[in-house]
Design an enzyme around this catalytic site. Structure first.
Site, PDB file in Angstrom:
ATOM      1  N   LYS B 100       0.771  -1.144  -0.078  1.00 28.88           N
ATOM      2  CA  LYS B 100       0.071   0.008   0.017  1.00 28.88           C
ATOM      3  C   LYS B 100       0.811   1.226   0.117  1.00 28.88           C
ATOM      4  CE  LYS B 100      -4.294  -1.746   0.154  1.00 28.88           C
ATOM      5  NZ  LYS B 100      -5.036  -1.597  -1.071  1.00 28.88           N
ATOM      6  N   GLU B 122      -9.752   5.873   3.023  1.00 34.80           N
ATOM      7  CA  GLU B 122     -10.427   4.933   3.412  1.00 34.80           C
ATOM      8  C   GLU B 122      -9.680   3.373   3.950  1.00 34.80           C
ATOM      9  OE1 GLU B 122     -10.207   5.065   0.252  1.00 34.80           O
ATOM     10  OE2 GLU B 122      -9.377   3.109  -0.273  1.00 34.80           O
ATOM     11  N   SER B 389       1.682  -9.676  -0.854  1.00 36.49           N
ATOM     12  CA  SER B 389       1.365  -8.100  -0.784  1.00 36.49           C
ATOM     13  C   SER B 389       1.637  -7.618   0.701  1.00 36.49           C
ATOM     14  CB  SER B 389       0.090  -7.714  -1.201  1.00 36.49           C
ATOM     15  OG  SER B 389      -0.837  -8.858  -0.425  1.00 36.49           O
TER      16      SER B 389
END
Lengths: 270, 409
Positions: B100, B122, B389
């Site tokens: 991210k 969010e 990830s």
């Protein structure tokens, strides 16, 4: 001539402005909606905006979010909303009805079928909140065929160039969103709204209705000084929320607010 | 290899000027946001070809995020599965523990150039919220993160991390109280504060230009993995596997390989309790096209067009939509989308932890679980790259609850 156009022309002849209440169809239960619509007309409504309940109403504040949840708890679908309009039309063939909602339920029904069914039910206009004109050509084609008006939003952030582009695709009226925010937001700046409304009116012959943040007769009248109509939603929906067990109280509450607004708006234009 | 329904050139040309990926994507938002999205699109178009901006981004990726992330051969795990050799793209080793951060570093740079003083985000699993709070702290911006109250329960550690970083965390109690509702609330907040606020969307969903810019910021994953695979093995991989919630880590890995037609791409959705139960989060496998959160894409909605509540053990995959580029990759046949259950993901979580000493995020565990099925069907000289990830520390509480163990709260 479309009912919406006819309505604004008649009002203009009388020197009056349109009072446009919004309620969510099926809130707080499906049986309330049609009697409520008739009562709103008696209390001074010129056009009715009927909300199509949606699970994810991104442009709405908590009041209308909860109204959607209540309607959805009864399983109210777009098809049900159209049935409510048909039912309303049995007794009222004059008052324009505009459906206001989000695209996914309409897209799921299918644009062409929706346009047919809406026309048959007696719907006069459609305002899809999350459908800017750039994405609207396909559905507009079907609505146009069925002589249903496509109503678009103009916002405080919309540039004059975009206002022109929007107006070129719109019919019925322009819905000017009076503030940067969601429905039911805090007090609006009526002077700033007046300035924006004049700008829009300089760019189009379509009537301009103003909504978001109109909560009482005084504001409705102030807005109606420059605009062609005042849209009022959350403050009415609050009455429905407060009186979920007693439909007659909900109807009376909505009615009394509309009468106050009607009186204030008519006084102004006398 | 099966015939593609669309040319590679066309796939690579997306999105067009209006943000369309074929029939998907676009910009479906209320009018108030259109000007802000136009401004962002213009700024991004300018910066995406500006060598100075790119240099600044690359510098941050190297020295703040810690890139390149390793491509690691998971030898013990591969041998146990008995088939293809599996390499892990170690996005879990990035600063803040997931992919991210690649995107939030990029968007924060855009926010800075646009002169915005606040950012909002969010979050589902909390990784994007943490990554946003992190870049906001670094740039001295105010940060507000919207998070479903259900996810706040599941991810207490990440909530506290965000608060330590100085962010305000707003609990969202509407709808299913998960990621989709957090995104609704972030959009509502953005409409109200559009003048001074930059919305850092965490995935490749949302209105144009977000799916494009998030993809571009995440594509560093695939560019590195491609070069590393060639360097370590002298050849391209045979298959790529990545989990798909909104789909940013998957697009990041896939996109630089799109024209390598021999490289198969598998996106792994959350089958939750099983696709047949209806309790899952697999719009590409089970949904149909619709419009949510600003773009047209595959969605989970009922026959009346209402968005269905999703289920996944992993908060980051618990989302009814998916980035529009995945929808076109699916329709074109260039990528294949599959789903694995909560149980299969948890089993893969344990395997990797015990065999490789790497604790994966539950999101990434979905990709690992599919690799466990795929590897044995392939030859030993073939190569799979799995996008690892994120790291699993944030999920220890969830796994402990499933194991019936009380860890400190």
């Amino acid at each position: 001539m479309s009912r919406i156009k006819g309505c604004f022309e008649r009002l203009q002849g009388e020197g009056r402005k349109a009072l446009i209440p919004f309620v969510t169809a099926g809130d707080s239960n499906p049986e309330l909606t049609v009697p409520l619509m008739h009562s709103m007309v008696k209390s001074g409504a010129d056009i009715i905006e009927l909300g199509i309940p949606f699970s994810d109403p991104m442009a709405d504040g908590p009041v209308i979010q909860l109204a959607c949840e209540r309607a959805l708890s009864h399983g109210v679908t777009l098809a049900d909303v159209l049935l409510m309009v048909s039912e309303f039309r049995k007794q009222d063939n004059q008052t324009p009805v505009v459906l206001m909602g989000y695209l996914n339920p309409i897209e799921t029904m299918g644009y062409e079928y929706f346009a047919e069914q809406a026309a048959e039910a007696g719907v006069d206009g459609v305002l899809t909140v999350d459908l800017p004109p750039e994405e609207a050509d396909e559905i507009n084609g079907y609505l146009l065929q069925k002589k249903i008006d496509s109503i678009f939003l103009v916002a405080p952030t919309t540039t004059p160039e975009r206002v022109q582009k929007i107006c070129s695709k719109a019919s019925g009226y322009i819905y000017y969103v009076s503030l940067k925010g969601v429905t039911g937001s805090a007090a609006l700046d009526t002077a700033a709204v007046a300035e924006r409304v004049s700008m829009i009116k300089g760019l189009t012959d379509l009537p301009v209705g103003v909504g978001f943040g109109i909560r009482n007769g005084e504001t409705a009248a102030a807005i109606a000084k420059n605009a062609d109509g005042a849209v009022v939603g959350s403050v009415l929906v609050e009455q429905i929320a407060k009186n979920q067990q007693q439909s007659d109280h909900a109807i009376a509450g909505v009615s009394s607010i509309l009468k106050e607004m009607r009186t204030a708006m008519d006084k102004l234009n006398r | 290899m099966s015939e593609l329904k669309m040319s590679i050139e066309e796939l690579l040309s997306f999105p067009d000027d209006k943000g369309h990926f074929g029939p998907y994507g676009g910009r479906f938002v209320s009018e108030t946001l259109m000007a802000a999205l136009d401004d962002l699109a213009v700024m991004y178009k300018d910066k995406s070809t500006d060598p100075e901006f790119q240099a600044e981004f690359d510098h941050d990726l190297a020295h703040y995020v810690g890139r390149p992330s390793p491509l690691y051969y998971a030898e013990r795990w591969s041998k146990k599965l008995g088939g293809a050799r599996i390499f892990l793209k170690r996005e879990d080793l990035n600063h803040t523990g997931a992919h991210k951060i690649n995107n939030t570093v990029g968007q924060a740079l855009l926010a800075k150039y646009m002169g915005k003083k606040r950012v909002i985000a969010e979050t589902g699993a909390g990784q994007h919220g943490v990554a946003s709070a992190t870049v906001a702290a670094r740039l001295g911006m105010q940060c507000t993160v919207f998070m479903g109250s259900e996810d706040i329960q599941r991810q207490t550690l990440n909530v506290y991390r965000m608060k330590l970083l100085g962010a305000e965390v707003v609990a969202v109690d509407s709808g299913s109280r998960t990621l989709k509702d957090a995104m609704n609330e972030a959009m509502r907040h953005w409409v109200t504060n559009v003048d001074d606020t930059f919305y850092i969307i965490g995935t490749v969903a949302g209105p144009h230009p977000y799916p494009q810019l998030v993809r571009d910021f995440q594509a560093v994953i695939g560019r590195e993995a491609r070069a590393q695979c060639i360097e370590q093995n002298g050849c391209l991989p045979d298959a790529l596997v990545a989990c798909v919630g909104g789909g940013s880590n998957a697009i990041g890995l896939f996109h630089p390989f799109i024209s390598d037609e021999a490289v198969k791409m598998y996106g792994v959705e959350a089958a939750g309790h099983g696709l047949a139960t209806g309790e899952h989060a697999a719009p590409l496998c089970e949904g149909k096209p619709g419009v949510l959160h600003g773009s047209r894409t595959y969605l989970m909605s009922d026959k009346a067009g209402q968005i269905i509540e999703t289920h996944s053990v992993s908060a980051g995959l618990d989302y009814p939509g998916v980035g529009p580029e995945h929808s076109i990759l699916k329709d074109s046949g260039r990528a294949e989308y599959v789903a694995v259950t909560d149980e299969e993901a948890l089993s893969a979580f344990r395997s990797l932890t015990q065999l490789e000493g790497i604790m994966p995020a539950l999101e990434s565990s979905h990709a690992l679980a599919y690799a466990e099925k795929l590897a044995p069907t392939m030859k030993q000289d073939q190569i799979i790259i799995v996008n690892l990830s994120g790291r699993g520390d944030k999920d220890i509480h969830t796994v402990a609850v499933i194991d019936g163990i009380q860890v400190l709260d």
